[in-house]
Design a protein around this motif. Structure first.
Motif, PDB file in Angstrom:
ATOM      1  N   LEU A  85       4.090   4.841  -2.583  1.00 15.00           N
ATOM      2  CA  LEU A  85       3.130   5.459  -1.676  1.00 15.00           C
ATOM      3  C   LEU A  85       3.078   6.960  -1.917  1.00 15.00           C
ATOM      4  CD1 LEU A  85       4.210   3.624   1.603  1.00 15.00           C
ATOM      5  CD2 LEU A  85       2.486   2.903  -0.060  1.00 15.00           C
ATOM      6  N   GLY A  86       2.023   7.571  -1.416  1.00 11.74           N
ATOM      7  CA  GLY A  86       1.902   9.014  -1.518  1.00 11.74           C
ATOM      8  C   GLY A  86       0.463   9.445  -1.356  1.00 11.74           C
TER       9      GLY A  86
ATOM     10  N   LYS B  23       0.884   8.995  -8.602  1.00 15.71           N
ATOM     11  CA  LYS B  23       1.204   7.570  -8.608  1.00 15.71           C
ATOM     12  C   LYS B  23       0.605   6.867  -9.831  1.00 15.71           C
ATOM     13  CE  LYS B  23      -0.707   6.847  -4.593  1.00 15.71           C
ATOM     14  NZ  LYS B  23      -1.206   8.230  -4.332  1.00 15.71           N
TER      15      LYS B  23
ATOM     16  N   LEU C 102      -1.079   1.723   4.376  1.00 14.70           N
ATOM     17  CA  LEU C 102       0.352   1.883   4.609  1.00 14.70           C
ATOM     18  C   LEU C 102       0.974   0.650   5.246  1.00 14.70           C
ATOM     19  CD1 LEU C 102       2.819   3.761   4.549  1.00 14.70           C
ATOM     20  CD2 LEU C 102       2.095   4.646   6.765  1.00 14.70           C
TER      21      LEU C 102
ATOM     22  N   VAL D  95      10.487   1.025  -0.504  1.00 16.44           N
ATOM     23  CA  VAL D  95       9.364   1.936  -0.688  1.00 16.44           C
ATOM     24  C   VAL D  95       9.863   3.239  -1.308  1.00 16.44           C
ATOM     25  CG1 VAL D  95       9.604   2.816   1.679  1.00 16.44           C
ATOM     26  CG2 VAL D  95       7.441   3.114   0.461  1.00 16.44           C
ATOM     27  N   TYR D  96       9.046   3.765  -2.204  1.00 16.79           N
ATOM     28  CA  TYR D  96       9.215   5.130  -2.708  1.00 16.79           C
ATOM     29  C   TYR D  96       7.997   5.932  -2.270  1.00 16.79           C
ATOM     30  CZ  TYR D  96      12.890   3.689  -6.019  1.00 16.79           C
ATOM     31  OH  TYR D  96      14.050   3.216  -6.600  1.00 16.79           O
ATOM     32  N   ALA D  97       8.229   7.167  -1.847  1.00 12.21           N
ATOM     33  CA  ALA D  97       7.135   8.089  -1.554  1.00 12.21           C
ATOM     34  C   ALA D  97       7.121   9.151  -2.642  1.00 12.21           C
ATOM     35  CB  ALA D  97       7.311   8.735  -0.191  1.00 12.21           C
TER      36      ALA D  97
ATOM     37  N   VAL E  54       5.429  12.653  -3.872  1.00 13.51           N
ATOM     38  CA  VAL E  54       4.711  13.825  -3.366  1.00 13.51           C
ATOM     39  C   VAL E  54       4.800  14.926  -4.420  1.00 13.51           C
ATOM     40  CG1 VAL E  54       4.574  15.565  -1.540  1.00 13.51           C
ATOM     41  CG2 VAL E  54       5.250  13.224  -0.975  1.00 13.51           C
TER      42      VAL E  54
ATOM     43  N   GLU F 233      13.091   7.416  -0.669  1.00 11.44           N
ATOM     44  CA  GLU F 233      13.302   6.029  -1.096  1.00 11.44           C
ATOM     45  C   GLU F 233      14.048   5.332   0.025  1.00 11.44           C
ATOM     46  OE1 GLU F 233      16.511   4.526  -2.090  1.00 11.44           O
ATOM     47  OE2 GLU F 233      15.436   2.613  -2.221  1.00 11.44           O
TER      48      GLU F 233
ATOM     49  N   LEU G  59       8.129   8.762   6.423  1.00 13.40           N
ATOM     50  CA  LEU G  59       7.061   8.883   5.430  1.00 13.40           C
ATOM     51  C   LEU G  59       6.109  10.020   5.784  1.00 13.40           C
ATOM     52  CD1 LEU G  59       6.254   5.127   4.795  1.00 13.40           C
ATOM     53  CD2 LEU G  59       7.032   6.763   3.072  1.00 13.40           C
ATOM     54  N   GLU G  60       5.770  10.112   7.065  1.00 11.81           N
ATOM     55  CA  GLU G  60       4.877  11.186   7.495  1.00 11.81           C
ATOM     56  C   GLU G  60       5.491  12.552   7.198  1.00 11.81           C
ATOM     57  OE1 GLU G  60       2.606  12.795  11.542  1.00 11.81           O
ATOM     58  OE2 GLU G  60       3.843  10.988  11.606  1.00 11.81           O
TER      59      GLU G  60
ATOM     60  N   TYR H 151       5.328  13.180   3.431  1.00 11.79           N
ATOM     61  CA  TYR H 151       3.977  13.500   2.978  1.00 11.79           C
ATOM     62  C   TYR H 151       3.639  14.965   3.242  1.00 11.79           C
ATOM     63  CZ  TYR H 151       2.349   8.679   2.141  1.00 11.79           C
ATOM     64  OH  TYR H 151       2.155   7.413   1.656  1.00 11.79           O
TER      65      TYR H 151
END
Length: 248
Positions: free
Chosen positions: A41-42, A48, A201, A211-213, A215, A222, A234-235, A238
């Motif tokens: 995600l990102g 990505k 999401l 999950v990996y984020a 940015v 992770e 996550l927020e 981000y």
């Protein structure tokens, strides 16, 4: 006697890549176990798609390495990656509109032994009854959602060990999004690993084990998807508040 943990199916270490002199990815570390579903995600522009392209051989790796199924796959060609079972369904990929659904799938398996192709096609179509019914129709006669299903089926013809899906829900109705996510669950049950890049999401977290984020070209987070405070984390990732993870 102590034994080391099993080697992951995919191990990416300190990976850097980009476009020409523009470096997009900055020291990416990522692992995926056999049969695991991982969401990547990102925000838009995080890198990505660049990461998937580097792993599948569409972009050069300028530093770091990629190990897949016990083999060094750093800077492997896309053909070699696909033959090894590392299959990338590219975002926005379009089917060949003037040939049939079956012929689209035959092209996806062009280098497979002739005796295997029919069985592989039937196997891929079994995930998508909607397009199996239209196997003799031109690709251009399919709806947009059905064409997206066909692109995923093309990847399944390769019988992947790891299927990388880049925004598979793009342009799909909610019903068709759920159909694609059902396919991911079936693949997991069969032991196929999936790396899912997704903007939805809640759908992504419901489908994935971890999950990996990503940015600004770096892994910001992770975590297992079962963490109760994951949406909040996550927020924060981000919007740059996970400073320790971003290395700033």
């Amino acid at each position: 006697m102590l034994t080391s943990a099993a080697e992951p199916l995919l191990a990416v270490r300190a990976l850097e890549s980009g476009y020409g002199k523009i470096r997009v990815l900055h020291g990416i570390d990522l692992t995926i176990a056999a049969g695991e579903v991982v969401a990547l995600l990102g925000p838009n522009g995080a890198g990505k798609t660049t990461l998937l392209r580097a792993m599948s051989g569409l972009l050069p790796v300028t530093a770091g390495h990629i190990r897949f199924d016990g083999r060094d796959m750093t800077n492997a060609t896309p053909r070699d990656a696909a033959r090894a079972g590392l299959v990338h369904v590219i975002e926005g990929h379009r089917v060949f509109t003037q040939i049939s659904v079956t012929d689209n799938l035959l092209l996806a398996g062009y280098d497979l032994p002739r005796a295997e192709r029919s069985g592989r096609i039937e196997e891929a179509l079994s995930f998508f009854p909607e397009i199996a019914e239209k196997r003799h129709e031109r690709g251009g006669a399919l709806s947009g959602g059905q064409q997206q299903m066909l692109t995923v089926a093309q990847g399944l013809v390769r019988r992947p060990r790891l299927l990388m899906l880049d925004e598979p829900s793009a342009g799909l109705s909610p019903v068709l999004v759920d159909r694609v996510l059902d396919v991911i669950d079936r693949l997991r049950q069969q032991g196929t690993a999936v790396l899912l890049v997704e903007q939805l999401l809640e759908k992504a977290l419901a489908s994935a084990d971890r999950v990996y984020a990503l940015v600004q070209g770096a892994i910001a987070l992770e975590a297992p998807t079962g963490e109760s405070d994951l949406p909040h984390r996550l927020e924060r990732a981000y919007f740059g508040h996970e400073s320790h993870a971003l290395g700033v």
